[in-house]
Scaffold this active site. Structure first.
Site, PDB file in Angstrom:
ATOM      1  N   GLY A 157       0.846  -1.192   0.000  1.00  0.00           N
ATOM      2  CA  GLY A 157       0.000   0.000   0.000  1.00  0.00           C
ATOM      3  C   GLY A 157       0.875   1.232   0.000  1.00  0.00           C
TER       4      GLY A 157
ATOM      5  N   CYS B 188       5.294  -6.170   1.550  1.00  0.00           N
ATOM      6  CA  CYS B 188       5.641  -4.743   1.530  1.00  0.00           C
ATOM      7  C   CYS B 188       4.959  -4.002   2.701  1.00  0.00           C
ATOM      8  CB  CYS B 188       5.309  -4.149   0.165  1.00  0.00           C
ATOM      9  SG  CYS B 188       6.180  -2.610  -0.133  1.00  0.00           S
ATOM     10  N   TYR B 189       3.963  -3.161   2.454  1.00  0.00           N
ATOM     11  CA  TYR B 189       3.294  -2.475   3.570  1.00  0.00           C
ATOM     12  C   TYR B 189       2.750  -3.508   4.561  1.00  0.00           C
ATOM     13  CZ  TYR B 189       0.387   0.682   6.261  1.00  0.00           C
ATOM     14  OH  TYR B 189      -0.159   1.397   7.286  1.00  0.00           O
TER      15      TYR B 189
ATOM     16  N   HIS C 294       7.783  -7.725  -3.937  1.00  0.00           N
ATOM     17  CA  HIS C 294       6.475  -8.165  -4.461  1.00  0.00           C
ATOM     18  C   HIS C 294       6.591  -9.492  -5.210  1.00  0.00           C
ATOM     19  CE1 HIS C 294       4.178  -4.523  -3.522  1.00  0.00           C
ATOM     20  NE2 HIS C 294       5.368  -3.944  -3.591  1.00  0.00           N
TER      21      HIS C 294
ATOM     22  N   GLU D 164       4.243 -11.163  -6.424  1.00  0.00           N
ATOM     23  CA  GLU D 164       3.157 -11.300  -7.401  1.00  0.00           C
ATOM     24  C   GLU D 164       3.503 -10.754  -8.779  1.00  0.00           C
ATOM     25  OE1 GLU D 164       3.307  -9.337  -4.797  1.00  0.00           O
ATOM     26  OE2 GLU D 164       2.296  -7.426  -5.060  1.00  0.00           O
TER      27      GLU D 164
ATOM     28  N   ASP E 192     -18.902 -11.777 -21.609  1.00  0.00           N
ATOM     29  CA  ASP E 192     -19.461 -11.939 -20.265  1.00  0.00           C
ATOM     30  C   ASP E 192     -20.930 -12.365 -20.313  1.00  0.00           C
ATOM     31  OD1 ASP E 192     -17.003 -10.921 -19.704  1.00  0.00           O
ATOM     32  OD2 ASP E 192     -17.725  -8.907 -19.243  1.00  0.00           O
TER      33      ASP E 192
ATOM     34  N   LYS F 143     -11.684 -11.628 -15.680  1.00  0.00           N
ATOM     35  CA  LYS F 143     -11.963 -11.769 -17.118  1.00  0.00           C
ATOM     36  C   LYS F 143     -11.285 -13.008 -17.718  1.00  0.00           C
ATOM     37  CE  LYS F 143     -13.650  -9.511 -20.776  1.00  0.00           C
ATOM     38  NZ  LYS F 143     -14.943  -8.832 -20.810  1.00  0.00           N
TER      39      LYS F 143
END
Ligand code: XMP
Length: 524
Positions: free
Chosen positions: A62, A89-90, A180, A182, A238, A380
């Protein structure tokens, strides 16, 4: 309207969002491991968190600094639960701060690549190349000065003496990373997340498309019973996936309406009908309202007014059709997870409206339906996988985004039947050539725009004074930002000569080389 709960029985990793730009990426990385993940804002209370029965919790990064009095804190009581935690991180800094460690501004901010030296190759770093330094992605201004009691360092970098740490006292497992895992720039980040989710939290990998489809179909069947449901088909992936899934569950109790506003691409309605009625044997009602839409648009030129008129006409047409069917209790919508996530607002306050996006699926709240939103837990890319699982053709699953108001916002100025026909022809040429060049997936959107000007040209020995078509082709990840696509010159040449030769009334083609921002993808 009330949304039915889709309680898909899968083990969950919860992600508490402290406002990182990568929060959704963490959720997707976990799902790539075939484990369900959900995002909750940091303001969520402990009771709500526990209702999700998480097998593990990840605290995101964050933009705040824990040193600030106003900085977001952990939900009260979270640290005393026996649920494994991973702070990123944060997330790492807030755990350190709350457990009595010390965080301070780093002398040098660390942004971008750093080399990670691993000090402990068990648990989180199991399976990583030993004794090697690993490139990781950092983005922080604060760092850990003293770890909380009961923690040991498990990795460091030149700038961060504690780049990763773990708890070793008798409490529940806590792991923290300053970088990170990710993002793609962190080598072996997926292995680190897999170690946390599978080894440390012990999740089973049951989040697979066949099992998701099965449980959704079962839930829809139970919810609808013998009732009737309706849905609006727009041709987009969708609504197509939501409709086919619901049809699998309740068959002819589902009625799909395709409101033809006349602003679709060439042949699109015919393709829709062939696929859903003839191939899937679904109840599809094609409602031709093209004359009414054109009449309502009249000489309107203002983009926002066009959107409002089309939105209103759409609702009117849909309501009239629903009334004809009589007693309908359920409405199926293709809402996706990113629309549902209550993201943490970092700056506070709503952002300015650039364009009011009218979505053809967005129906009025005064209609008293119970909502069936089977995709509201999916990203998605998962919807696309589910579409393929349900046997939908690649053209539908990979269809480029198309705006609800259709070609009306690509005809700059007034929308007339003649200008619409011109744009449909030009657009069909762009679509065909992009497909033939094998670029349909790589390009986020490619389309033609009809400009409200005439320019002078010469054809044979004759002077012409005709319309201009602009070609827009962009690359993008999510439509929020975009770059103009460097289409090969031969392709641009072919597009120009085909459009000028084949579309009556056009004597010039230009290529739009603006990125978003400052431009937007659509011209209106
Ligand atoms: P912009 O033009 O804002 O577009 O850069 C971003 C994405 O949104 C689509 N778009 C719309 N979609 N109703 C929609 O359903 C709308 O009114 C609308 N306007 C833009 C656009 O095609 C792009 O994918």
């Amino acid at each position: 309207m009330q949304t039915e709960e889709f309680d898909i029985q899968h083990e969950t990793i919860l992600i508490i969002d402290f406002g990182s730009q990568y929060t959704q990426l963490i959720a997707r990385r976990i799902r790539e491991l075939h484990v369900h993940s959900a995002i909750l804002p940091v303001s969520t209370d402990l009771e709500t968190i526990l209702q999700h029965q998480p097998k593990g919790i990840i605290l995101s990064g964050g933009p705040a600094s824990v040193i600030d009095a106003e900085a977001p804190r952990l939900p009260a009581g979270l640290l005393s639960q026996s649920i494994p935690l991973l702070g990123i991180c944060y997330g790492m800094q807030v755990i350190t701060h709350e457990l009595g460690g010390e965080v301070d501004h780093a002398a040098e901010r660390e942004y971008g690549r750093a080399e990670l030296i691993i000090d402990d190759e068990t648990d989180l770093f199991q399976g990583l190349p030993s004794h090697a330094s690993i490139p990781v992605w950092m983005s922080h201004g604060d760092r850990i000065i003293h770890m909380p009691e009961g923690f040991v360092r498990i990795a460091h970098t030149q700038n961060s003496p504690v780049a990763a740490m773990k708890r070793i006292d008798s409490g529940s497992p806590i792991f923290c990373l300053q970088f990170h895992p990710e993002v793609a720039h962190t080598a072996h980040g997926s292995t680190m997340l897999a170690n946390f989710v599978l080894r440390i939290c012990g999740c089973r990998q049951t989040w697979t498309m066949p099992s998701i489809a099965d449980s959704m179909i079962r839930t829809i069947r139970q919810t609808v019973g013998t009732g009737k449901a309706i849905c609006a088909l727009s041709g987009g992936v969708d609504s197509a996936v939501a409709a086919v899934l619901t049809h699998r569950a309740i068959g002819d109790q589902l009625h799909c309406f395709c409101i033809d506003h006349g602003l679709m691409r060439k042949q699109e309605i015919a393709h829709l009908q062939a696929l859903f009625s003839q191939h899937y044997h679904m109840n599809v009602h094609i409602v031709d309202r093209s004359t009414a839409f054109l009449k309502a648009l009249g000489r309107t030129t203002d983009p926002e007014r066009k959107r409002k008129i089309i939105g209103r006409q759409f609702i009117k047409a849909f309501e009239a059709e629903a009334r004809h069917l009589g007693n309908v209790e359920f409405l199926v919508q293709g809402t996706l997870y990113p629309d549902v996530i209550e993201s943490t607002s970092v700056n506070g306050g709503p952002s300015a409206t650039i364009k009011t996006h009218h979505n053809v699926g967005g129906l009025p709240t005064r209609m008293k339906f119970r909502l069936i939103e089977p995709l509201r837990d999916l990203f998605k890319d998962e919807v696309r996988q589910l579409g393929l699982e349900l046997g939908l053709p690649e053209e539908v699953v990979w269809r480029q985004p198309f705006p609800g108001p259709g070609l009306a916002i690509r005809i700059i100025g007034a929308v007339t039947a003649e200008r619409l026909a011109q744009l449909q022809e030009a657009d069909a040429i762009v679509t065909e050539e992009i497909r033939k060049a094998g670029l349909s997936r790589e390009i986020w959107q490619a389309f033609a725009v009809l400009l409200p000007i005439h320019t002078v040209g010469v054809m044979g020995d004759q002077r012409t004074y005709e319309s201009v078509i602009a070609i827009r082709a962009v690359t993008s990840v999510d439509g929020m930002t975009a770059d103009w696509a460097p289409l090969p010159h031969e392709l641009l040449g072919r597009l120009s000569s085909r459009i000028i030769n084949e579309v009556a009334g056009v004597n010039r083609v230009v290529y739009d080389i603006s990125s978003k921002p400052p431009a937007t993808i659509e011209w209106e």
